[in-house]
Design an enzyme around this catalytic site. Structure first.
Site, short mmCIF file in Angstrom:
data_model
loop_
_atom_site.label_atom_id
_atom_site.label_comp_id
_atom_site.label_asym_id
_atom_site.label_seq_id
_atom_site.Cartn_x
_atom_site.Cartn_y
_atom_site.Cartn_z
N ASP A 81 0.62 -142.73 29.19
CA ASP A 81 -0.55 -142.47 30.03
C ASP A 81 -1.76 -142.19 29.13
OD1 ASP A 81 0.04 -140.00 28.98
OD2 ASP A 81 0.89 -139.20 30.82
N TYR A 230 4.29 -130.45 30.99
CA TYR A 230 4.49 -129.65 29.79
C TYR A 230 4.37 -128.15 30.01
CZ TYR A 230 4.32 -134.08 27.29
OH TYR A 230 4.59 -135.35 26.85
#
Length: 614
Positions: A81, A230
């Site tokens: 991405d 994350y």
């Protein structure tokens, strides 16, 4: 004289060919090192240099941060991405730097040290920009949700480039301490090449670490954008130990070592025995790094007792990886690959291999051995295990598949990566829109038009299977976190004779004939029935699913009771025996063979008569 020269050249050519044949792709560690650095070039954001080697990439995201009054142009895109996630990016730079510190001579021998330094500097230059005030750090650019709704080139980006920061009121100790570690490790790398730059890196590292420690808190509590992408499951204590350890490495200032010793127990450094090392969980890394301090001091010093506890936990990790931990080991696939998680397992392989390799070298330098519940292990044995993992990654595995793109003859060609899957801006100048990218390229069965050389994809499943599918983001997406640790290991192995510490690792199967057996699972369905002249006819579809660990290179099926036409297999000269159709020569793991036949009466019986794996 001319004849002798020609003859000599012919002999040299024969020897060269023989040498190439004797050196399979998985042992080309120097080539893998070169390719892994190319991947970091392909992930660059911002204004690209003219001397780049990845020519299909162009400038992108040239106004990042501008709407919020800060210059955040540059840095790295995280994976397939276009979000710049500060936490895993900082970890990647730390690991690149650690690789240079441990294997600098090997990188010089591979003629790639300067490129490794460039890869580090591209990251650290961005971190310096992102640290706008002593207690402010910009930790993300782009929104994961909106970015993932579009499939477009970085050069055409149309999704929001919102930037997010941590500060005193919104702390983020894990990402701040990891960034401090990256800058400190890089400062030590550049000390002998650019001392002024090293001083600048160290100044920022010290400030950011003080910020991380003074204003403690999880960044995924402070920032909504971090909760989905994350988040830190291990908390921030491991990063505080990690950052302090790297500041000690870079400065030699015992205040940082004292910080580690004082907080060792409370922060879990001497209490957590772990079996993974990653962008999130730094315990094994800090335990190995502090073991180095202990070994270098000969086991003595003011902090020896605490450092010995760190070493004990480091050795738990080592023994678990090499399968000598009294049964409390890291899981492996049937082919021998370390298997920690279903999602992007290769990042754990990469990080584990790095720690194994550096720890083996620490032991070798001091004449020590690894002491496991299942016995003592010499440094060369540890390196041999690490080599077996690297060889698996580069193609010595049940699928003969290199999981590094562009390496060897067989590698993933449908990578979950926007830039690789869409033609370059230099090939197709027209803008590729958000949804157009999905329609035309994401869902395309065609191979990537741009080979993402050096990308380490997520890798096979727990049974050594791999589907080369762009939609398979868990296994087909590359990341910075997976690529970074391997760089140093590739350089280290490239400088060592292949026989040194050699391990057989996964053994490629011989092309042997099996009689009977169950390499295929048959699923039988009737998809249609009709009546003609008073007789009932049935359309049978049989799906033969691959059910063994190796590619099937030869197949003989026995089909009994067949009275009508059959499609999907080819008849042989032997009665009731059928083989692969003309368009198929082998079945790889996870492949399927579809057989269709039409007849009256009961279904035919299909069994495997014989097959070969290879």
């Amino acid at each position: 004289m001319a004849r002798l020269t020609i003859a000599s050249a012919a002999v040299a050519l024969i020897l060269l060919v023989a040498s190439a044949e004797a050196s399979p792709a998985w042992s080309d560690y120097a080539g893998a090192f070169d390719k892994s650095l190319q991947f970091f070039e392909a992930q660059r954001s911002g204004k690209l240099p003219t001397d780049r080697t990845v020519h299909w990439r162009g400038d992108s995201a040239l106004t990042d941060g501008f709407s919020q009054g800060v210059d955040l142009v540059g840095g790295y895109y995280d994976a397939g991405d276009h979000v710049k996630f500060g936490f895993p990016a900082a970890y990647a730079v730390t690991m690149l730097s650690w690789g240079v510190l441990e294997f600098e001579k090997e990188m010089v021998a591979a003629n790639s040290l300067n490129r490794a330094l460039d890869a580090i500097r591209w990251g650290t230059n961005y971190f310096i920009k992102a640290h706008t005030e002593p207690n402010t750090l910009w930790v993300q650019v782009g929104d994961g949700d909106s970015d993932h709704l579009c499939w477009e080139r970085a050069e055409d980006m149309s999704t929001p480039r919102t930037a997010s920061k941590i500060d005193a009121s919104r702390p983020g100790s894990e990402v701040a301490a990891e960034t401090a570690a990256a800058l400190a490790a890089a400062a030590k790398v550049f000390r002998h090449y650019d001392s002024m730059y090293a001083d600048l890196l160290l100044m920022h590292a010290k400030q950011i670490f003080t910020f991380a420690d003074t204003f403690r808190g999880r960044y995924d509590d402070s920032l909504q954008c971090a909760k989905k992408f994350y988040p830190s499951a291990s908390g921030y204590q491991d990063e505080l130990l990690w950052g302090a350890a790297w500041l000690y490495e870079a400065t030699g200032d015992e205040d940082y070592l004292d910080y580690v010793a004082r907080n060792a127990e409370a922060f879990g450094g001497t209490g957590w025995a772990v079996r993974e090392f990653s962008w999130d969980n730094k315990y094994a890394g800090v335990q190995v790094l502090l073991s180095k301090v202990l070994l270098a001091a000969g086991g003595d010093g003011d902090y020896a007792d605490t450092l010995k506890q760190f070493r004990a936990k480091a050795e738990f990790f080592m023994c678990a990886c090499i399968q000598k931990n009294g049964g409390n080991n890291v899981r492996t696939t049937p082919g021998g690959l370390l298997y920690v998680a279903d999602w992007n397992n290769m990042q754990y392989v990469s990080s584990s291999v790095f720690l194994l390799t550096v720890y083996a070298d620490y032991l070798a330098e001091t004449g020590d051995k690894l002491r496991c519940p299942d016995g003592e292990v010499a440094p060369a044995e540890i390196v041999a295990f690490a080599r077996s993992q690297v060889d698996y990654v580069l193609g010595k595995n049940p699928l003969s598949m290199s999981y590094m793109v562009g390496h060897g003859d067989k590698f993933p060609t449908h990578v979950h990566h926007r830039g690789a899957s869409i033609p370059s801006v230099y090939a197709v100048n027209d803008t590729v829109g958000c949804m157009e990218g999905f329609d035309a390229y994401y869902n395309s069965k065609g191979a990537d038009p741009n080979v993402l050389v050096g990308a380490l994809v997520g890798g096979p499943d727990g049974h050594d299977g791999f589907v080369d599918d762009r939609c398979n983001y868990q296994r087909a997406e590359p990341t910075l976190a997976a690529a970074a640790p391997m760089c140093g290991v590739f350089a280290r192995l490239a400088a060592e004779p292949a026989a040194a510490g050699n391990s057989p690792g996964y053994q490629l199967p011989q092309d042997t004939l099996h009689v009977g057996g169950t390499p295929l699972e048959f699923v039988h369905t009737v998809t249609h029935t009709w009546k003609t002249n008073g007789v009932d006819y049935y359309r049978h579809v049989v799906t033969a699913k691959h059910a063994c660990a190796h590619p099937i290179t030869y197949l003989r099926l026995r089909i009994q009771g067949l009275t009508g036409p059959i499609y999907g297999v080819s008849a042989t000269h032997d009665k009731e025996m059928y083989g692969f159709p003309s368009w198929l020569t082998r079945l790889d793991v996870d492949d399927k063979l579809t057989i269709v036949y039409i007849q009256e009466g009961p279904a035919a019986k299909i069994t495997v008569a014989e097959y070969k794996t290879g």
